[in-house]
Design an enzyme around this catalytic site. Structure first.
Site, PDB file in Angstrom:
ATOM      1  N   ASP A   7       0.864  -1.180   0.000  1.00 10.42           N
ATOM      2  CA  ASP A   7       0.000   0.000   0.000  1.00 10.42           C
ATOM      3  C   ASP A   7       0.900   1.229   0.000  1.00 10.42           C
ATOM      4  OD1 ASP A   7      -2.203   1.585  -0.023  1.00 10.42           O
ATOM      5  OD2 ASP A   7      -3.040   0.895   1.887  1.00 10.42           O
TER       6      ASP A   7
ATOM      7  N   ASP B 100      -3.155   7.437  -3.324  1.00 12.69           N
ATOM      8  CA  ASP B 100      -4.434   8.125  -3.502  1.00 12.69           C
ATOM      9  C   ASP B 100      -4.651   9.120  -2.376  1.00 12.69           C
ATOM     10  OD1 ASP B 100      -4.357   5.788  -1.933  1.00 12.69           O
ATOM     11  OD2 ASP B 100      -6.533   5.631  -1.889  1.00 12.69           O
TER      12      ASP B 100
ATOM     13  N   CYS C 276     -14.766 -21.853  20.967  1.00 16.39           N
ATOM     14  CA  CYS C 276     -14.078 -22.250  19.737  1.00 16.39           C
ATOM     15  C   CYS C 276     -13.226 -23.481  20.015  1.00 16.39           C
ATOM     16  CB  CYS C 276     -13.217 -21.119  19.187  1.00 16.39           C
ATOM     17  SG  CYS C 276     -12.492 -21.531  17.592  1.00 16.39           S
TER      18      CYS C 276
ATOM     19  N   CYS D 279     -11.230 -24.759  17.451  1.00 19.83           N
ATOM     20  CA  CYS D 279     -10.282 -24.866  16.351  1.00 19.83           C
ATOM     21  C   CYS D 279      -8.975 -25.448  16.909  1.00 19.83           C
ATOM     22  CB  CYS D 279     -10.060 -23.514  15.660  1.00 19.83           C
ATOM     23  SG  CYS D 279      -9.065 -22.347  16.574  1.00 19.83           S
TER      24      CYS D 279
ATOM     25  N   CYS E 230      -7.362 -23.356  19.534  1.00 25.88           N
ATOM     26  CA  CYS E 230      -8.107 -23.168  20.777  1.00 25.88           C
ATOM     27  C   CYS E 230      -8.253 -24.502  21.506  1.00 25.88           C
ATOM     28  CB  CYS E 230      -9.464 -22.539  20.491  1.00 25.88           C
ATOM     29  SG  CYS E 230      -9.299 -20.884  19.798  1.00 25.88           S
TER      30      CYS E 230
HETATM   31  N1  GUN Z   1      -6.212   1.362   3.374  1.00 26.57           N
HETATM   32  C1  GUN Z   1      -7.450   1.496   3.878  1.00 26.57           C
HETATM   33  N2  GUN Z   1      -8.178   2.349   3.127  1.00 26.57           N
HETATM   34  C2  GUN Z   1      -7.391   2.753   2.122  1.00 26.57           C
HETATM   35  C3  GUN Z   1      -7.597   3.627   1.006  1.00 26.57           C
HETATM   36  O1  GUN Z   1      -8.652   4.216   0.806  1.00 26.57           O
HETATM   37  N3  GUN Z   1      -6.523   3.797   0.158  1.00 26.57           N
HETATM   38  C4  GUN Z   1      -5.340   3.153   0.366  1.00 26.57           C
HETATM   39  N4  GUN Z   1      -4.357   3.355  -0.509  1.00 26.57           N
HETATM   40  N5  GUN Z   1      -5.143   2.328   1.402  1.00 26.57           N
HETATM   41  C5  GUN Z   1      -6.158   2.140   2.263  1.00 26.57           C
HETATM   42 ZN    ZN Z   2     -10.262 -20.747  17.748  1.00 31.51          ZN
END
Ligand code: GUN
Ligand code: ZN
Length: 653
Positions: free
Chosen positions: A92, A127, A275, A277, A280
């Site tokens: 990201d 963004d 749970c 699993c 757990c």
């Molecule tokens: N992580 C959570 N929301 C967003 C988003 O709107 N844009 C980006 N780039 N990362 C995110």
């Molecule tokens: Zn569990």
């Protein structure tokens, strides 16, 4: 450019796959958010992979960039070296930090160049995170900047690129964002929705997705930033979300919250081992609560990841079965806000109808709102068309829907005038001859068990009909054959329209199953032309298709195949997207279609995997499964047109 391929689907939701430099990602996939500093990872990605088969992860390139030690390591060893993970990594860009802290110190060009340098598999454009509180003006200005950056990023990166889709709460901006992002994106990433998730504003989330969805290229995987709570996976998948990411497993663990598909449970309130699993079972959750901080946090995070992966698997299974709406409705019962979101989705039927399958194996009512699913909207639409085609019936009478009535309902009165019967069904009155069609036929609802209909004797059926019939007909006669003819004609009209049905119907007969009384097939001279499935649809055999083809109007129900692929289709191979020349726009996923070559000669019969508007958007993968064919042998110099990926596609029927 991404090579995304769909292998199975339910409505907008799909099972798909695409390649990255570090391996294939099978979608829907959960990409857990991991900290880029290996010392701060609560569960290392390699452990995620070995425990649950998690193939890909997402991390923040911005945190790497602004932390000198991490940056140096990533510049030296690549992001894979830094994370000590050799599977697909998406990075990201820092927009989330802008949301969380108000600003980021890096420029869009710089962070993209950095992602290129550290050899990420999927880079993300920086963004501008648009908050739900933004005005239209603000949202629009931010969007313009995001899109300028996306365009520039495309020129600066040849490998996979994710373009965020912003636009705040404004449908017009979401629509523009989706369509513009589709020009540049390999992965479409719907963003700006974290506050909606956090505040349980699922109705507004549904509106944002409904506005964006039609503009999103169906040939690209769609990522939804912030989908981390397993309660929301089925809901998100309904919209065709292929990639889910979130730090929820860890964020919730930090405050002692256990994630379940049914909701969130604070571990300190837990007195029962709810749970079992594998993990757990080792240390029950009730004991985890008392563990020292870091170990407690780690165990909760592991549990949260386990339930998340389990839920992704359920979503995938539901897509295979065609039961995703049912799963989403069951999950929506976890919280009224989610239920409101799902109701809002159903109000956007037009978003779902273009990919709504022709039928499914079952229709199980989960709540009273189940009957607002797109499947019902689709059926009503088609019913309107069916009724337009019909001459106004002389008489309409209502009848409860019971198999016992079938051989007893007269098709005409004593004067020979046709009688049209409407059955009372959970979806309202439906012409009796259509009541085996999906969703009416397979409909399984509360009423069936809550107010069970008494099983009437034949004599009482005649009596009841006599009471309902305000006309003079021979009620004692066996009307089975006449009804079968009526139903055959009706089903053919449903599929192919009045002109084709009236040309075809006189020469054919319907055969019913002895056991159930249901129409089983439609024959000519003892050979089946159409087989009637459990969904009530009459589907042509190859022989039926040869009869049908000359009678079809305006390319109806046909798919035209390019010359290169025609010999393969005629030999029974699946038809791949890039060999489709033309397709009848009225077909839907699951529809039976006649496959013809450019000279309109029949090659085979198949079932559509993709909707007509989707097919041109895919460079790879199957468009139509071939179910019966001309039985010509495969040409000598055998080439599988689409390479090895197609080998994974199972044969149908
Ligand atoms: N992580 C959570 N929301 C967003 C988003 O709107 N844009 C980006 N780039 N990362 C995110
Ligand atoms: Zn569990």
């Amino acid at each position: 450019m991404i090579e995304f391929e769909v292998v199975e689907r339910d409505g907008l939701a799909r099972l798909g796959r695409f390649g990255t430099p570090h391996g294939v990602i099978q979608t829907p996939a959960l990409l857990p958010v991991i900290h880029p500093d290996p010392d701060r990872q609560v569960v290392p990605p390699t452990e995620m992979r070995s425990r649950w088969g998690i193939s890909a992860v997402i991390t923040s390139s911005y945190i790497v960039w602004r932390t000198p030690s991490l940056r140096a390591a990533a510049e030296r060893d690549g992001i894979h070296g830094l994370l000590r993970f050799d599977g697909p990594i998406m990075t990201d860009s820092g927009a989330f930090q802008q949301h969380a802290y108000g600003s980021v110190e890096v420029g869009a060009e710089e962070i993209l160049a950095f992602q290129n340098r550290i050899r990420t598999d999927i880079a993300t454009v920086l963004d501008l995170f648009t908050e739900p509180t933004a005005s239209h003006d603000e949202a629009q200005r931010s969007l313009e900047t995001t899109l300028e950056r996306a365009s520039a990023a495309r020129s600066a990166r040849a490998e996979l690129l994710a373009v965020p889709v912003q636009g705040g709460l404004f449908p017009d901006l979401r629509a523009t964002a989706a369509a513009s992002a589709s020009k540049w994106a390999d992965v479409l990433a719907v963003g700006g929705v974290v506050p909606l998730f956090e505040q349980y504003r699922f109705r507004e989330l549904a509106d944002a997705l409904a506005a964006a969805r039609p503009g999103l290229d169906p040939g690209r995987p769609v990522h939804l930033f912030g989908t981390g709570h397993p309660m929301t996976f089925a809901f998100a998948a309904l919209w065709g979300i292929d990639l889910f990411d979130s730090s929820a497993y860890h964020k919730f663990a930090r405050r002692g919250a256990l994630l379940f598909p049914e909701g969130t449970v604070p571990i300190d309130e837990l007195r029962e081992p709810v749970c079992r699993c594998a993990l757990c079972a080792e240390v029950p959750l009730t004991a985890v609560a008392a563990l020292p901080g870091p170990e407690r946090e780690r165990r909760i995070a592991v549990h949260n990841l386990a339930t998340s992966c389990e839920e992704i698997a359920r979503v995938r299974q539901a897509i295979r079965e065609g039961t995703l709406w049912e799963l989403a409705e069951r999950r929506a019962c976890a919280h009224p806000a989610l239920r409101a979101g799902l109701n809002e989705a159903k109000r956007h039927a037009s978003v779902f109808l273009p990919t709504e399958p022709e039928s499914r194996r079952a229709f199980r009512e989960i709540t009273s709102e189940s009957r607002h699913r797109p499947a019902v909207a689709r059926f009503r639409q088609r019913l309107d068309v069916y009724r337009q085609d019909l001459p106004l019936p002389e008489r309409i009478s209502r009848i409860p829907l019971r198999p016992e009535f079938l051989g007893r309902v007269p098709t005409q009165d004593r004067a020979g005038r046709p009688i049209s019967w409407q059955a009372d069904t959970p979806l309202g009155p439906v012409p009796l001859e259509l009541t085996e069609l999906y969703p009416v036929g397979p409909y399984l609802g509360l009423a069936e068990f809550d107010e069970p209909a008494a099983r009437p004797s034949p004599a009482s059926v005649s009596r009841e009909l006599a009471e309902r019939a305000t006309f003079d007909a021979e009620l004692d006669r066996d009307w089975t054959d006449a009804w079968t003819r009526r139903q055959v004609e009706g089903l053919l009209r449903w599929e192919y329209g009045a002109v084709t049905a009236s040309a075809l119907a006189p020469g054919v007969v319907g055969a019913r199953s002895r056991a159930s009384g249901r129409l089983r097939d439609i024959q000519e001279d003892g050979r089946p032309l159409f087989v009637v499935g459990r969904d009530g649809r009459a589907r042509p055999t190859y022989f039926g298709a040869t009869r049908l083809l000359p009678l079809l109007t305006e390319g109806r129900s046909t798919v035209m195949v390019d010359d290169d692929a025609a010999p393969f289709v005629a030999a029974g191979r699946s038809l791949f997207c890039r060999f489709v020349v033309a397709v009848d726009g009225q077909l839907a996923p699951g529809s039976s279609a006649l496959l013809v070559d450019r000279s309109e000669a029949l090659l085979g019969v198949g079932r559509l995997l993709l909707a007509p508007h989707e097919i041109p958007r895919f460079a790879r993968g199957v468009a139509v499964w071939v179910t019966s064919h001309a039985r010509r042998p495969v040409p000598q110099e055998e080439v599988v047109p689409d390479g090895p990926a197609s080998d994974s596609v199972p044969d149908r029927e």
